[in-house]
Design a protein around this motif. Structure first.
Motif, PDB file in Angstrom:
ATOM      1  N   PRO A 122      42.074  55.377  44.480  1.00  0.00           N
ATOM      2  CA  PRO A 122      43.484  55.004  44.297  1.00  0.00           C
ATOM      3  C   PRO A 122      43.641  53.485  44.179  1.00  0.00           C
ATOM      4  N   GLU A 123      44.431  53.060  43.217  1.00  0.00           N
ATOM      5  CA  GLU A 123      44.735  51.641  43.021  1.00  0.00           C
ATOM      6  C   GLU A 123      43.476  50.767  43.109  1.00  0.00           C
ATOM      7  N   PRO A 124      42.500  50.994  42.243  1.00  0.00           N
ATOM      8  CA  PRO A 124      41.266  50.218  42.329  1.00  0.00           C
ATOM      9  C   PRO A 124      41.449  48.737  42.013  1.00  0.00           C
ATOM     10  N   HIS A 125      42.614  48.383  41.447  1.00  0.00           N
ATOM     11  CA  HIS A 125      42.887  46.981  41.115  1.00  0.00           C
ATOM     12  C   HIS A 125      43.678  46.271  42.210  1.00  0.00           C
ATOM     13  N   ALA A 126      43.857  46.915  43.352  1.00  0.00           N
ATOM     14  CA  ALA A 126      44.523  46.255  44.478  1.00  0.00           C
ATOM     15  C   ALA A 126      43.531  45.336  45.185  1.00  0.00           C
ATOM     16  N   ALA A 127      43.972  44.116  45.486  1.00  0.00           N
ATOM     17  CA  ALA A 127      43.089  43.129  46.106  1.00  0.00           C
ATOM     18  C   ALA A 127      43.849  42.341  47.162  1.00  0.00           C
ATOM     19  N   ALA A 128      43.130  41.884  48.161  1.00  0.00           N
ATOM     20  CA  ALA A 128      43.704  40.995  49.169  1.00  0.00           C
ATOM     21  C   ALA A 128      43.459  39.554  48.737  1.00  0.00           C
ATOM     22  N   ILE A 168      48.202  43.038  43.021  1.00  0.00           N
ATOM     23  CA  ILE A 168      47.548  43.750  41.942  1.00  0.00           C
ATOM     24  C   ILE A 168      46.828  42.766  41.027  1.00  0.00           C
ATOM     25  N   LEU A 169      45.551  43.001  40.803  1.00  0.00           N
ATOM     26  CA  LEU A 169      44.792  42.201  39.858  1.00  0.00           C
ATOM     27  C   LEU A 169      45.298  42.501  38.448  1.00  0.00           C
ATOM     28  N   LYS A 170      45.632  41.465  37.685  1.00  0.00           N
ATOM     29  CA  LYS A 170      46.241  41.653  36.377  1.00  0.00           C
ATOM     30  C   LYS A 170      45.239  41.637  35.221  1.00  0.00           C
ATOM     31  N   ASP A 171      44.155  40.893  35.368  1.00  0.00           N
ATOM     32  CA  ASP A 171      43.165  40.814  34.300  1.00  0.00           C
ATOM     33  C   ASP A 171      41.892  40.199  34.870  1.00  0.00           C
ATOM     34  N   VAL A 172      40.777  40.427  34.156  1.00  0.00           N
ATOM     35  CA  VAL A 172      39.509  39.789  34.489  1.00  0.00           C
ATOM     36  C   VAL A 172      38.906  39.311  33.179  1.00  0.00           C
ATOM     37  N   THR A 173      38.688  38.015  33.071  1.00  0.00           N
ATOM     38  CA  THR A 173      38.133  37.419  31.859  1.00  0.00           C
ATOM     39  C   THR A 173      36.953  36.539  32.239  1.00  0.00           C
ATOM     40  N   PRO A 218      44.957  24.470  46.142  1.00  0.00           N
ATOM     41  CA  PRO A 218      44.678  25.470  45.106  1.00  0.00           C
ATOM     42  C   PRO A 218      43.284  26.083  45.176  1.00  0.00           C
ATOM     43  N   VAL A 219      42.964  26.651  46.319  1.00  0.00           N
ATOM     44  CA  VAL A 219      41.735  27.423  46.485  1.00  0.00           C
ATOM     45  C   VAL A 219      42.115  28.749  47.125  1.00  0.00           C
ATOM     46  N   ALA A 220      41.313  29.788  46.869  1.00  0.00           N
ATOM     47  CA  ALA A 220      41.665  31.102  47.405  1.00  0.00           C
ATOM     48  C   ALA A 220      40.442  32.002  47.420  1.00  0.00           C
ATOM     49  N   ALA A 221      40.624  33.162  48.060  1.00  0.00           N
ATOM     50  CA  ALA A 221      39.613  34.210  48.056  1.00  0.00           C
ATOM     51  C   ALA A 221      40.295  35.527  47.713  1.00  0.00           C
ATOM     52  N   LEU A 222      39.602  36.363  46.957  1.00  0.00           N
ATOM     53  CA  LEU A 222      40.041  37.723  46.659  1.00  0.00           C
ATOM     54  C   LEU A 222      39.039  38.688  47.255  1.00  0.00           C
ATOM     55  N   THR A 223      39.546  39.750  47.865  1.00  0.00           N
ATOM     56  CA  THR A 223      38.680  40.787  48.430  1.00  0.00           C
ATOM     57  C   THR A 223      39.153  42.144  47.945  1.00  0.00           C
ATOM     58  N   LEU A 224      38.233  42.917  47.378  1.00  0.00           N
ATOM     59  CA  LEU A 224      38.526  44.284  46.961  1.00  0.00           C
ATOM     60  C   LEU A 224      37.628  45.230  47.744  1.00  0.00           C
TER      61      LEU A 224
END
Length: 216
Positions: free
Chosen positions: A46-52, A68-73, A95-101
């Protein structure tokens, strides 16, 4: 923490299933991420594009929220929001961050860290217009995370924004942004029921991407 609560929480099942054959790693973490995302979709996650998304404020205090992750390029991982929101203010200051899926059904986790850059007005406008009318109205009307003293005021603001958008479908909020997290490290984590987890990390430098395995 009570003993009963601790025992209850520790009784929850975790990390079921067998570790799959992952095969050789590609040169780019973007390629590997998209492979895992496709497999998560095929597996019905479910919702595999959801990220923290984790950010820090101007004093260094961390904050996190799911989006929600919008795109990956090749540039990185894209998400969006309002510059007046807590994440917008925090990214403006630092302007730094981390994403976790986390894909529970497959026992997989991906951790991304790097610098966040704005995508520019054209990309931000496209992202805004791709949202539903209601979602655009909420984004335009909401004073995100401010105290809401009168719910009727919020309802009226959204209704007014809906009318404006329906009369002018080209309307874009001045405060809406598309952001790209350009990664300098991406870690892939595959769970093992016996806790012999598999971990690989990619690092980016002036020569491009390199990767190696980590101790679990």
């Amino acid at each position: 923490m009570t003993e009963d609560t601790r025992s209850w929480i520790r009784s929850f099942p975790t990390l079921g299933g067998a570790v799959p054959d992952l095969g050789p790693l590609p040169d780019s973490p973007i390629t590997k991420f998209l492979e895992w995302l496709e497999e998560a979709v095929a597996a019905g996650v479910p919702e595999p594009h959801a990220a923290a998304l984790s950010t820090v404020d101007s004093t260094g205090v961390p904050d996190a929220r799911f989006l929600i992750l919008k795109d990956v390029t090749d540039e990185g991982f894209w998400f969006s929001g309002d510059v007046r929101s807590p994440k917008g203010v925090q990214l403006g200051a630092n302007p730094v961050a981390a994403l976790t899926l986390y894909w529970r059904e497959q026992g997989r986790q991906v951790r991304v860290r790097g610098v966040v850059r704005e995508g520019g007005r054209v990309l931000s406008a496209r992202d805004f217009r791709e949202r539903s009318v209601t979602a655009r109205a909420v984004a335009a009307a909401s004073r995100q995370s401010e105290s809401l003293l009168d719910p009727q005021e919020y309802t009226a603001a959204v209704e007014s924004a809906v009318e404006r958008i329906e009369s002018d479908p080209t309307y874009v909020s001045d405060t809406w942004r598309a952001w790209c997290l350009a990664p300098d490290s991406v870690e892939f984590w595959q769970a093992d029921p016996g806790r012999r987890h598999l971990r690989w990390v990619y690092h980016c430098d002036q020569d491009g991407w390199s990767h190696h395995e980590l101790w679990p």
